[in-house]
Write an enzyme that holds these catalytic residues in place. Structure first.
Site, PDB file in Angstrom:
ATOM      1  N   HIS A  91       0.895  -1.594  -0.336  1.00 46.80           N
ATOM      2  CA  HIS A  91       0.204   0.142  -0.196  1.00 46.80           C
ATOM      3  C   HIS A  91       0.560   1.291  -0.070  1.00 46.80           C
ATOM      4  O   HIS A  91       1.965   1.354   0.329  1.00 46.80           O
ATOM      5  CB  HIS A  91      -0.876  -0.167   1.562  1.00 46.80           C
ATOM      6  CG  HIS A  91      -1.650   1.030   1.138  1.00 46.80           C
ATOM      7  ND1 HIS A  91      -1.890   2.170   1.560  1.00 46.80           N
ATOM      8  CD2 HIS A  91      -3.153   0.818   0.720  1.00 46.80           C
ATOM      9  CE1 HIS A  91      -2.641   3.420   1.383  1.00 46.80           C
ATOM     10  NE2 HIS A  91      -4.015   1.563   0.785  1.00 46.80           N
ATOM     11  N   GLU A 163      -3.761   2.159  -7.307  1.00 43.79           N
ATOM     12  CA  GLU A 163      -3.601   3.733  -6.364  1.00 43.79           C
ATOM     13  C   GLU A 163      -2.230   4.808  -6.441  1.00 43.79           C
ATOM     14  O   GLU A 163      -1.706   4.580  -5.780  1.00 43.79           O
ATOM     15  CB  GLU A 163      -3.973   3.143  -5.043  1.00 43.79           C
ATOM     16  CG  GLU A 163      -4.630   1.656  -4.316  1.00 43.79           C
ATOM     17  CD  GLU A 163      -5.119   2.298  -2.759  1.00 43.79           C
ATOM     18  OE1 GLU A 163      -5.947   1.956  -2.975  1.00 43.79           O
ATOM     19  OE2 GLU A 163      -3.647   2.957  -2.101  1.00 43.79           O
TER      20      GLU A 163
HETATM   21  P1  13P Z   1      -9.443   6.987   0.549  1.00 46.50           P
HETATM   22  O1  13P Z   1     -10.661   6.061  -0.509  1.00 46.50           O
HETATM   23  O2  13P Z   1      -9.935   7.105   1.013  1.00 46.50           O
HETATM   24  O3  13P Z   1      -8.650   7.697  -0.686  1.00 46.50           O
HETATM   25  O4  13P Z   1      -7.913   5.556   0.297  1.00 46.50           O
HETATM   26  C1  13P Z   1      -8.182   5.098  -0.837  1.00 46.50           C
HETATM   27  C2  13P Z   1      -6.630   4.162   0.273  1.00 46.50           C
HETATM   28  O5  13P Z   1      -6.098   4.087  -0.231  1.00 46.50           O
HETATM   29  C3  13P Z   1      -7.594   2.281  -0.224  1.00 46.50           C
HETATM   30  O6  13P Z   1      -6.528   1.304   0.053  1.00 46.50           O
END
Ligand code: 13P
Length: 246
Positions: A91, A163
């Site tokens: 992550h 992400e």
């Molecule tokens: P948000 O949806 O709060 O932007 O976070 C995304 C995230 O890091 C999911 O792992």
């Protein structure tokens, strides 16, 4: 797939309210694979509440090895003990706040596979890297390091989450088209190694996913689900995203 990453949020009471609400609605959302990822300390509670596994669960991180002198860490085997099927690996908060480098993320991916967990491998570039036109290079490096440690066949048991760091917890999100472009790069990249894996790989998008933008994201050819952060603190919002996936 709709996966909810609770990060370092929640309390005993909040988790109970959330999971009870999700459990009650899950039957009607059976076309969606729902995965919840609470903090380690709430895994036992999660296992108790979700014992009928319509909703699956997992952890947000793991460490290497099985039974070692690593104070404060959890092994894949321990997560399996709590009924986890998934674990987040790489992550952006692990990579950037806790300085997990490519080699460590790759080793964690392999540790997850060895423990028979499905890693949800998170990939993403910073705003600076995007501005420099380096998105493809960064994503490829992040994938390449994992393949070197774990081999392409391990991806059969994995999920990928794109992400973009600039969209997590930020005011702006990637547009469905921006996300789709990177998802297509990821699928194409996997296809160089194994077309069957590339075609069946679930590639999730994460970064400010809300009920309002979820349906547009799901319409994209290479977006197979979402990894939700802040929104899933509210069961109602999380369930609205699941509904958008149906
Ligand atoms: P948000 O949806 O709060 O932007 O976070 C995304 C995230 O890091 C999911 O792992």
């Amino acid at each position: 797939m709709v996966a909810g990453n609770l990060k370092m949020h929640g309390s005993h009471t909040q988790i109970e309210t959330l999971l009870e609400a999700i459990r009650q609605e899950a039957q009607a959302l059976s076309s969606v694979d729902i995965v919840v990822l609470p903090s380690f300390v709430y895994l036992q509670q999660t296992q108790n509440i979700l014992s009928n596994p319509i909703v699956e669960w997992g952890a947000q991180n793991l460490y290497l090895g099985i039974s070692e002198a690593f104070t404060g860490e959890e092994s894949g085997a321990m997560l399996v003990d709590f009924g986890c099927q998934y674990v987040l690996v790489g992550h952006s908060e692990s990579r950037h706040v806790f300085n997990e480098d490519l080699a460590l993320v790759a080793a964690k991916f392999k540790a997850a596979i060895d423990a028979k967990l499905q890693p949800i491998l998170c990939l993403g570039e910073t705003l600076e890297e995007r501005k420099q036109g380096e998105t493809k290079k960064i994503i490829s490096q992040q994938l390449e390091s994992v393949i070197q440690a774990a081999e392409i066949k391990a991806f059969r048991h994995a999920v990928i989450a794109y992400e973009p760091i600039w969209a997590i917890d930020a005011g702006s999100t990637a547009t469905p088209e921006e996300a789709q472009d990177v998802h297509a790069i990821i699928r194409k990249w996997l296809g160089q190694y194994d077309s069957a894996i590339a075609n069946t790989m679930r590639i999730l998008y994460g970064g400010r996913v809300e009920a309002d933008n979820a349906a547009d994201l799901f319409r994209m050819a290479d977006i197979d689900g979402v990894l939700v952060g802040g929104e899933w603190l509210e069961a109602k919002s999380f369930l609205a995203i699941c509904q958008a996936a149906c």
